[in-house]
Write a protein that holds these residues in place. Sequence first.
Motif, short mmCIF file in Angstrom:
data_model
loop_
_atom_site.label_atom_id
_atom_site.label_comp_id
_atom_site.label_asym_id
_atom_site.label_seq_id
_atom_site.Cartn_x
_atom_site.Cartn_y
_atom_site.Cartn_z
N ASP A 74 0.82 -1.21 0.00
CA ASP A 74 0.00 0.00 0.00
C ASP A 74 0.85 1.26 0.00
OD1 ASP A 74 -2.30 -1.50 -0.02
OD2 ASP A 74 -2.68 -1.33 2.13
N HIS A 75 2.00 1.22 0.66
CA HIS A 75 2.80 2.44 0.76
C HIS A 75 3.33 2.87 -0.60
CE1 HIS A 75 6.90 0.77 0.23
NE2 HIS A 75 6.42 -0.30 0.85
N VAL A 76 3.51 1.93 -1.54
CA VAL A 76 3.96 2.29 -2.89
C VAL A 76 2.87 3.10 -3.59
CG1 VAL A 76 4.68 1.40 -5.15
CG2 VAL A 76 5.41 0.24 -3.04
N ARG A 77 1.63 2.63 -3.50
CA ARG A 77 0.51 3.35 -4.11
C ARG A 77 0.29 4.69 -3.44
NH1 ARG A 77 -2.43 -0.54 -4.05
NH2 ARG A 77 -3.75 -0.29 -2.22
N ILE A 78 0.39 4.73 -2.13
CA ILE A 78 0.20 5.98 -1.39
C ILE A 78 1.25 7.00 -1.80
CG2 ILE A 78 0.33 7.03 0.89
CD1 ILE A 78 -0.91 4.40 1.97
N ARG A 79 2.48 6.54 -1.96
CA ARG A 79 3.58 7.45 -2.33
C ARG A 79 3.37 7.99 -3.74
NH1 ARG A 79 6.27 11.58 -1.84
NH2 ARG A 79 8.40 11.62 -2.68
N SER A 134 4.04 14.56 -12.49
CA SER A 134 3.29 13.76 -13.47
C SER A 134 3.75 12.31 -13.37
CB SER A 134 3.50 14.29 -14.88
OG SER A 134 4.89 14.39 -15.18
N VAL A 135 2.78 11.40 -13.22
CA VAL A 135 3.07 9.97 -13.11
C VAL A 135 2.41 9.25 -14.29
CG1 VAL A 135 2.76 7.89 -11.73
CG2 VAL A 135 3.20 10.09 -10.60
N ALA A 136 3.20 8.59 -15.12
CA ALA A 136 2.67 7.79 -16.23
C ALA A 136 2.53 6.35 -15.77
CB ALA A 136 3.58 7.88 -17.44
N LEU A 137 1.40 5.72 -16.05
CA LEU A 137 1.17 4.32 -15.70
C LEU A 137 1.25 3.48 -16.97
CD1 LEU A 137 0.30 2.14 -13.65
CD2 LEU A 137 -2.08 2.69 -14.23
N ASP A 173 -4.92 -6.03 -16.44
CA ASP A 173 -3.57 -5.61 -16.07
C ASP A 173 -3.68 -4.68 -14.85
OD1 ASP A 173 -1.68 -6.83 -17.79
OD2 ASP A 173 -2.29 -5.54 -19.44
N PRO A 174 -2.54 -4.41 -14.21
CA PRO A 174 -2.58 -3.58 -12.99
C PRO A 174 -3.08 -2.17 -13.23
CG PRO A 174 -0.48 -4.73 -13.19
CD PRO A 174 -1.19 -4.91 -14.50
N GLY A 175 -3.60 -1.56 -12.16
CA GLY A 175 -3.90 -0.15 -12.23
C GLY A 175 -5.18 0.32 -11.59
N TYR A 176 -6.18 -0.56 -11.44
CA TYR A 176 -7.48 -0.02 -11.01
C TYR A 176 -7.41 0.57 -9.60
CZ TYR A 176 -9.00 -3.70 -7.76
OH TYR A 176 -9.12 -4.54 -6.67
N LYS A 177 -6.62 -0.04 -8.71
CA LYS A 177 -6.52 0.50 -7.34
C LYS A 177 -5.86 1.88 -7.34
CE LYS A 177 -6.24 -4.04 -5.08
NZ LYS A 177 -5.39 -4.95 -4.28
N LEU A 178 -4.87 2.04 -8.20
CA LEU A 178 -4.19 3.33 -8.28
C LEU A 178 -5.14 4.40 -8.81
CD1 LEU A 178 -1.46 4.80 -7.94
CD2 LEU A 178 -0.99 4.25 -10.33
N VAL A 179 -5.90 4.08 -9.85
CA VAL A 179 -6.86 5.03 -10.40
C VAL A 179 -7.95 5.36 -9.38
CG1 VAL A 179 -8.63 5.37 -12.17
CG2 VAL A 179 -6.44 4.33 -12.78
N ARG A 180 -8.47 4.33 -8.72
CA ARG A 180 -9.52 4.52 -7.71
C ARG A 180 -9.05 5.46 -6.61
NH1 ARG A 180 -10.04 -0.58 -4.23
NH2 ARG A 180 -8.03 0.31 -3.57
N ASP A 181 -7.86 5.20 -6.06
CA ASP A 181 -7.39 5.98 -4.93
C ASP A 181 -6.93 7.37 -5.36
OD1 ASP A 181 -7.96 3.74 -3.53
OD2 ASP A 181 -5.91 3.21 -3.00
N ALA A 182 -6.40 7.48 -6.57
CA ALA A 182 -6.00 8.80 -7.07
C ALA A 182 -7.22 9.69 -7.26
CB ALA A 182 -5.24 8.66 -8.39
N ARG A 183 -8.30 9.10 -7.76
CA ARG A 183 -9.53 9.88 -7.92
C ARG A 183 -10.09 10.31 -6.57
NH1 ARG A 183 -12.08 10.75 -12.20
NH2 ARG A 183 -11.11 9.02 -13.33
#
Length: 285
Positions: A69-74, A83-86, A97-107
């Motif tokens: 979780d700390h990677v996503r939080i950071r 700017s972070v490119a995924l 593929d990965p990414g939905y948790k990052l998009v969800r939490d970023a939003r």
Amino acid sequence: METEPSGLEPGLYIVAGPIGNLADLTPRAAQILRLADVVAVEDTRVSARLLRHAGSDRPMLPYHDHSADHVRIRLIERMASESVALLSDAGTPLISDPGYKLVRDARAAGRRITTLPGPSAAIAALTLSGLPTDRFLFMGFLPNKAKARGDVLDEVAALRATLVFYESGPRLSESLSAMAAHLGDRDAAVSREISKAYEETATGTLSELSARYADAPPKGEIVVTVGPPGEAPPASAEDADAALREALTRLPVSKAAGEVAKKLSLDRRALYDRAMELKAAESEE
């Protein structure tokens, strides 16, 4: 000569990468990869080759949905000012593929999010299959265990839509056989190595394709596309009477006729008249 802008607005940029040929990378995606402050990648070894192709020397950070979780939080913290490119290993991030948790939490954190559309193996396979594309359902990978796989297929067996699955070579024949057993022996297509030198699409029924690959598992990335079910035969008079008799044990005549009309796609008024006849015959007995 035009020059690229000096930077990007802070936030998350979802970048679709090639599924085969590196030349499929869009110019806009390549630009983002050159300008982003950091590129979050599924596998640094895979993405390094694409970044070199794009002329990017931006730093990479490993990220997938099982990252701590700390990677996503950071990453989300960094989006406030950077700017972070995924980027996934192939195709569009988040599509199996990965990414939905990052998009969800970023939003949820109020970060700016934009997507750069591009290749997707599921969509590309649909275009190659020759099967109906007006309604389709992407299923990802089926479970490994036979019962769980059958349960998933049973859930969608009646859906009037083309089904799209990802699959691996060693499992392909067995999965095709299971699809035939649970979905019926429908028309299907097996596409592999899409946009690469040895791209191939084989078509036939599910059982034919299962036999084709039984002793020769193919290599490469594989997409199975399965056509929708055929039209069900019209219900017979005997079917309608049986359904009406059962419904009449639970419902008044009008509601019983309505339920059976919807279930069997028959005329409600005719079913109402028949239900009245059945009720009258029952009273005379």
